[in-house]
Scaffold this active site. Structure first.
Site, PDB file in Angstrom:
ATOM      1  N   ARG A 346      73.564  68.507  21.280  1.00 10.88           N
ATOM      2  CA  ARG A 346      73.412  69.989  22.065  1.00 10.88           C
ATOM      3  C   ARG A 346      74.951  70.466  21.271  1.00 10.88           C
ATOM      4  NH1 ARG A 346      76.778  72.186  26.734  1.00 10.88           N
ATOM      5  NH2 ARG A 346      76.577  74.032  26.726  1.00 10.88           N
ATOM      6  N   HIS A 507      49.537  67.878  46.473  1.00 12.69           N
ATOM      7  CA  HIS A 507      49.286  65.966  46.160  1.00 12.69           C
ATOM      8  C   HIS A 507      47.419  66.867  46.633  1.00 12.69           C
ATOM      9  CE1 HIS A 507      48.952  61.799  46.617  1.00 12.69           C
ATOM     10  NE2 HIS A 507      50.182  62.200  47.443  1.00 12.69           N
ATOM     11  N   ASP A 511      48.715  63.163  42.316  1.00 13.95           N
ATOM     12  CA  ASP A 511      48.903  61.782  42.952  1.00 13.95           C
ATOM     13  C   ASP A 511      50.307  61.593  42.425  1.00 13.95           C
ATOM     14  OD1 ASP A 511      48.192  60.576  40.489  1.00 13.95           O
ATOM     15  OD2 ASP A 511      46.351  60.503  41.162  1.00 13.95           O
TER      16      ASP A 511
END
Length: 537
Positions: A346, A507, A511
């Site tokens: 960068r 959730h 998972d």
């Protein structure tokens, strides 16, 4: 012809907005598309333009009021259709538009010697809160015959939610107070009448006499000590003065038109304490040492709490965060990224590709690499319905970024990152960052986000537990980039550019294994920029 401007739809599902600031005032001539007002919706600060040219005759809301969509916002006299006031036109004028008695004919009939330079206008009590139709007149801060300035407090009224101070919208002489203390005043009904002076083309001698007599009168009134109710001060300042048993009329104000602030009361109290100590010792002939020991206790200042309403973006954010936490089972996953190679890449590109329109920060690389990883794990770019029976995989990668703007936290998103280059993403980030910091983000830039990034590291944090931006299923917080010691492949310690990232996932649909594998792929693209370049299409 006087025409009401109806507040249009300014966002999906938006039914009301807060009047942040009027950009014009009554009597101003406006042109088509000229900005009239800034209003704050649940999502952004929106500027309302004029649909046609004319003269603004009435502003229906005061600053801070809640304006209703599809209700009149202001009234304008359209150019080229100016009505000539006559007895017939006055008689047929609707009641809503004749609440202000401003016709030159009426003024001339009342007093022909004034050359129509003075008119009586009715001040209509504006909307002072959502659902409020009446309020109790707690206290008049002026009397009939008083001269008032623009923005001078006129009355304190009590709604079922708060004590509100009503200011004067124009300077003039109070002609009539329509309610007594303790009575219930109706919203949109006249509260008081004010005599307003207008510049006359040929002023008569009586006008000259009136003006000449008004000046010394104002000087005499201002020279006399004002009553408690006539001091310019907010309700909080008045409560502070009452609690300290201080007459506001005796307090020198440092604000506009002599408005009194809490600091003025504190200085006045300290000065009064210093003055009262010698006089007390002279009357009681107390020893000097005793008077000195009493001074510290008398100069202790009492600090008042500050109450600030939660409105606009902050109020919406509060509701959304509560809804997100209460309806989505969050879990957090953290990982460490070594961004040494990406930082070097960068830095080598920044000088060549950065400009006023494009700021080549680290964020474009984060977004583009995330889009590449989302192609392999589309569940991270999905949305679940309210009862969790359907999962929609979003085809567009609209990646949001949280910006701490002057109006609160705004999460605008870059649309279709999957189809943009790194420089195109950088240009969009620059545009949205500038818009968010000024509080003027377009509603379209705030809608249809699919996943979000929160750059807490810009403020110095390292690890967080971000709250999901519902209906999205994941959000990541970027920590501060730090130079830390790490072991290389040879077992040697060297300085590396390390960042902690913290994921929050829904959730119900994601998972731990899925978010870990997705994060590892994203990490690979960032730690080895060549892998990101090879994955681009």
């Amino acid at each position: 012809m006087i025409k009401d401007f109806i507040l249009p739809d300014i966002g999906e599902g938006v039914v009301e907005c807060e009047l942040v600031e009027w950009l014009v005032k009554e009597g101003d001539t406006v042109v088509e598309d000229q900005p009239i007002a800034d209003v704050m919706t649940d999502k952004a600060l929106v500027q309302i333009p004029a649909p046609f040219a004319g003269v603004v005759t009435k502003l229906y809301y005061a600053k801070g009021d809640i304006a209703k969509v599809h209700a009149p916002l202001y009234a304008v006299q359209i150019e080229g259709a100016v009505e000539i006031a006559s007895e017939e036109s006055i008689a047929t004028e609707p009641a809503a538009t004749t609440a202000k008695v401003t016709e030159p004919v009426a003024a001339t009939t009342a007093n022909t010697s004034s050359s129509s330079s003075v008119s009586i206008e009715e001040f209509l009590l504006p909307d002072i809160g959502e659902g409020i139709v009446e309020c109790e007149l707690v206290e008049w801060l002026v009397s009939e015959g008083d001269w008032v300035e623009e923005d001078q407090p006129i009355a304190d009224v009590m709604t079922d939610k708060a004590l509100v101070q009503i200011p004067a919208i124009k300077a003039g002489k109070i002609a009539k107070l329509h309610y007594r203390k303790g009575q219930l005043a109706k919203v949109h009904a006249p509260l008081f009448a004010i005599e307003v002076e207008h510049a006359a083309s040929a002023p008569a001698t009586t006008n000259t006499d009136t003006v000449a007599n008004a000046a010394p009168t104002a000087q005499i009134v201002s020279a006399e000590p004002a009553r408690q109710g006539k001091a310019l001060a907010s309700p909080a300042v008045r409560r502070m003065a009452r609690s300290l048993d201080i007459d506001l009329s005796q307090v020198p104000g440092t604000g506009k038109h002599g408005r009194v602030y809490k600091e003025d009361i504190t200085r006045f109290q300290q000065g009064a304490s210093n003055v009262s100590t010698p006089s007390t010792t002279q009357v009681k002939e107390a020893p000097a040492q005793a008077s000195q020991t009493q001074v510290p206790t008398s100069t202790v200042t009492q600090r008042a709490d500050t109450v600030e309403p939660i409105r606009g973006v902050k109020a919406v954010m509060a509701r959304m965060m509560v809804e997100s936490v209460s309806s989505i089972p969050h879990f957090t996953y953290c990982e460490e990224f070594d961004l040494t190679d990406l930082v070097a890449l960068r830095e080598s590109m920044k000088v060549k590709y950065s400009s006023d329109e494009v700021k080549l920060t680290m964020m474009p690389f984060f977004m583009k690499s995330m889009s590449l990883a989302l192609s392999q794990f589309p569940v991270m770019n999905s949305q679940v319905n309210a009862d969790c029976t359907e999962l929609t995989y979003k085809a567009r990668h609209n990646i949001g970024m949280a910006v701490d703007s002057k109006v609160g936290l705004l999460v605008s998103n870059i649309k279709d990152v999957q189809d943009k280059s790194i420089l195109e993403v950088a240009a969009e980030i620059t545009r949205l960052t500038q818009a968010a910091r000024s509080g003027r983000v377009a509603p379209a830039d705030l809608k249809d986000g699919t996943i979000s990034i929160s750059n807490i590291g810009a403020l110095g944090g390292t690890v967080a537990t971000p709250i999901i931006n519902k209906p999205e299923v994941a959000i990541v917080a970027l920590g501060k980039l730090q130079t830390l010691p790490r072991f290389n492949a040879k077992g040697e310690v060297e300085a590396r550019q390390i960042m902690q990232v913290s994921w929050s996932g829904d959730h119900r649909v994601i998972d731990g294994g899925t978010i870990a594998r997705f994060c590892n792929l994203w990490k690979q693209y960032l730690e080895q920029p060549q892998e990101m370049l090879l994955a681009m299409r």
